[in-house]
Design an enzyme around this catalytic site. Sequence first.
Site, PDB file in Angstrom:
ATOM      1  CD  GLU A   7      -4.537  -5.527   3.936  1.00 11.01           C
ATOM      2  OE1 GLU A   7      -3.337  -5.708   3.630  1.00 11.01           O
ATOM      3  OE2 GLU A   7      -4.902  -4.606   4.689  1.00 11.01           O
ATOM      4  CD  GLU A  62      -2.950  -0.839   2.427  1.00 10.98           C
ATOM      5  OE1 GLU A  62      -2.613  -0.110   3.377  1.00 10.98           O
ATOM      6  OE2 GLU A  62      -4.006  -1.495   2.429  1.00 10.98           O
TER       7      GLU A  62
HETATM    8  C1  IDC Z   1      -2.590  -3.206  10.540  1.00 11.32           C
HETATM    9  C2  IDC Z   1      -2.768  -4.222  11.647  1.00 11.32           C
HETATM   10  C3  IDC Z   1      -2.440  -3.566  12.969  1.00 11.32           C
HETATM   11  C4  IDC Z   1      -1.027  -2.978  12.899  1.00 11.32           C
HETATM   12  C5  IDC Z   1      -0.914  -2.036  11.701  1.00 11.32           C
HETATM   13  C6  IDC Z   1       0.498  -1.488  11.538  1.00 11.32           C
HETATM   14  O1  IDC Z   1      -4.097  -4.731  11.626  1.00 11.32           O
HETATM   15  O2  IDC Z   1      -2.511  -4.500  14.043  1.00 11.32           O
HETATM   16  O3  IDC Z   1      -0.770  -2.263  14.082  1.00 11.32           O
HETATM   17  O4  IDC Z   1      -1.272  -2.728  10.521  1.00 11.32           O
HETATM   18  O5  IDC Z   1       0.563  -0.585  10.491  1.00 11.32           O
HETATM   19  C7  IDC Z   1      -4.081  -2.032   5.825  1.00 11.32           C
HETATM   20  C8  IDC Z   1      -2.710  -2.583   5.825  1.00 11.32           C
HETATM   21  C9  IDC Z   1      -2.485  -3.514   6.994  1.00 11.32           C
HETATM   22  C10 IDC Z   1      -3.177  -2.986   8.243  1.00 11.32           C
HETATM   23  C11 IDC Z   1      -4.671  -2.991   8.000  1.00 11.32           C
HETATM   24  C12 IDC Z   1      -5.514  -2.536   9.192  1.00 11.32           C
HETATM   25  O6  IDC Z   1      -2.362  -3.223   4.627  1.00 11.32           O
HETATM   26  O7  IDC Z   1      -1.112  -3.635   7.204  1.00 11.32           O
HETATM   27  O8  IDC Z   1      -2.863  -3.849   9.308  1.00 11.32           O
HETATM   28  N1  IDC Z   1      -4.958  -2.146   6.838  1.00 11.32           N
HETATM   29  O9  IDC Z   1      -5.223  -1.221   9.538  1.00 11.32           O
HETATM   30  N2  IDC Z   1      -4.642  -1.310   4.870  1.00 11.32           N
HETATM   31  C13 IDC Z   1      -5.855  -0.924   5.268  1.00 11.32           C
HETATM   32  C14 IDC Z   1      -6.079  -1.445   6.532  1.00 11.32           C
END
Ligand code: IDC
Length: 332
Positions: A254, A165
């Site tokens: 995702e 991302e």
């Molecule tokens: C989130 C995890 C969270 C962690 C965070 C760190 O759920 O526990 O603390 O990353 O950056 C994404 C991302 C994915 C995210 C997820 C939820 O690809 O890494 O994971 N998310 O926020 N894009 C949209 C949402």
Amino acid sequence: MKKPTLFSLLFYVLLSACISPSNSGLPHPVDLHGQLSIRGNQLVNAKGEAVALSGPSFFWSNTGWGGNAFYHPKAVKYFKNEWNANIIRVAIGVEPSGGYIEEPDENYKRALTLINAGLKQGLYVIVDWHSHHAQDYPEEAKAFFSKIAARYGDKPNIIYEIYNEPLRDTDWQKTIKPYAIELIQTIRKIDPDNIIIVGTQSWSQDVDKAAANPIEGFDNIAYALHFYAGTHKEKLRKKARTALQSGLALVVTEWGTVNADGDGPVDYQSVDEWMSFLSEHKISHCNWSANNKNESSSMFTPETRPKGKWADDNLSESGKLAKKIISEWNKQ
Ligand code: IDC
């Protein structure tokens, strides 16, 4: 008809055991669909039929983040047998602590563990460079994907996702597209045909920007579209429609049932609307995430032991919904 002898009965039992390639008696997904490619805006199988795959995304692989404890073969077998998944996504954490930049060997090993398990279960495996700043580490990304391509590029199972991302202020034209072309050229020197998925601006949402200025000159390129049902709705689907209409192939590498921060309530209605959209356009998808962290996007409850063995009681509210969606999706 002649009465079957004990010998002929035994022969048939053995024969059916040999031609039934998986525990559940279903054929392995990769045996069923073979080499994937992109035709127009659609992912197709070896026979040229549209195919939409569905499965879980593992969590960031980073050491010490907790999700790495789920990087073991039994987890992959569980998703294949209990969820009927035909794809998994391996999220190799890149830059924060314990990621690939700090600990390349450990994270590479985690990638291999899940890839090998995926091959064994006959699943498609998305190898995701889970980064929000991949343009800062192109050499590491190229080295990583070169190793993966050299080792597995001849297998139809592997799908490369070169940038999870990019952030909102990371420009498609100036930064993401040149990075993607560099990575695609590197991978294509080794693997001429497996799918490569390119992340899009604004957390893989601005697929319309990619559609207006697509990557040209390479085959089997798809673009990532990410959504979190609680946060993203019709406005994002509109961008996706624009991209599809201009010929881009999309993969939802995702998605979450909850808010974009990975937490908050499960938004059932929005999930439903998204699933109708994905089904209508035959778009593959992976649910975030195979973890037991105390946040609602985790599939497992916080008490669940990462090593298994898991029953439905171990699933969170989001996990239960994701299991239902994925297992029904993949029933042919
Ligand atoms: C989130 C995890 C969270 C962690 C965070 C760190 O759920 O526990 O603390 O990353 O950056 C994404 C991302 C994915 C995210 C997820 C939820 O690809 O890494 O994971 N998310 O926020 N894009 C949209 C949402």
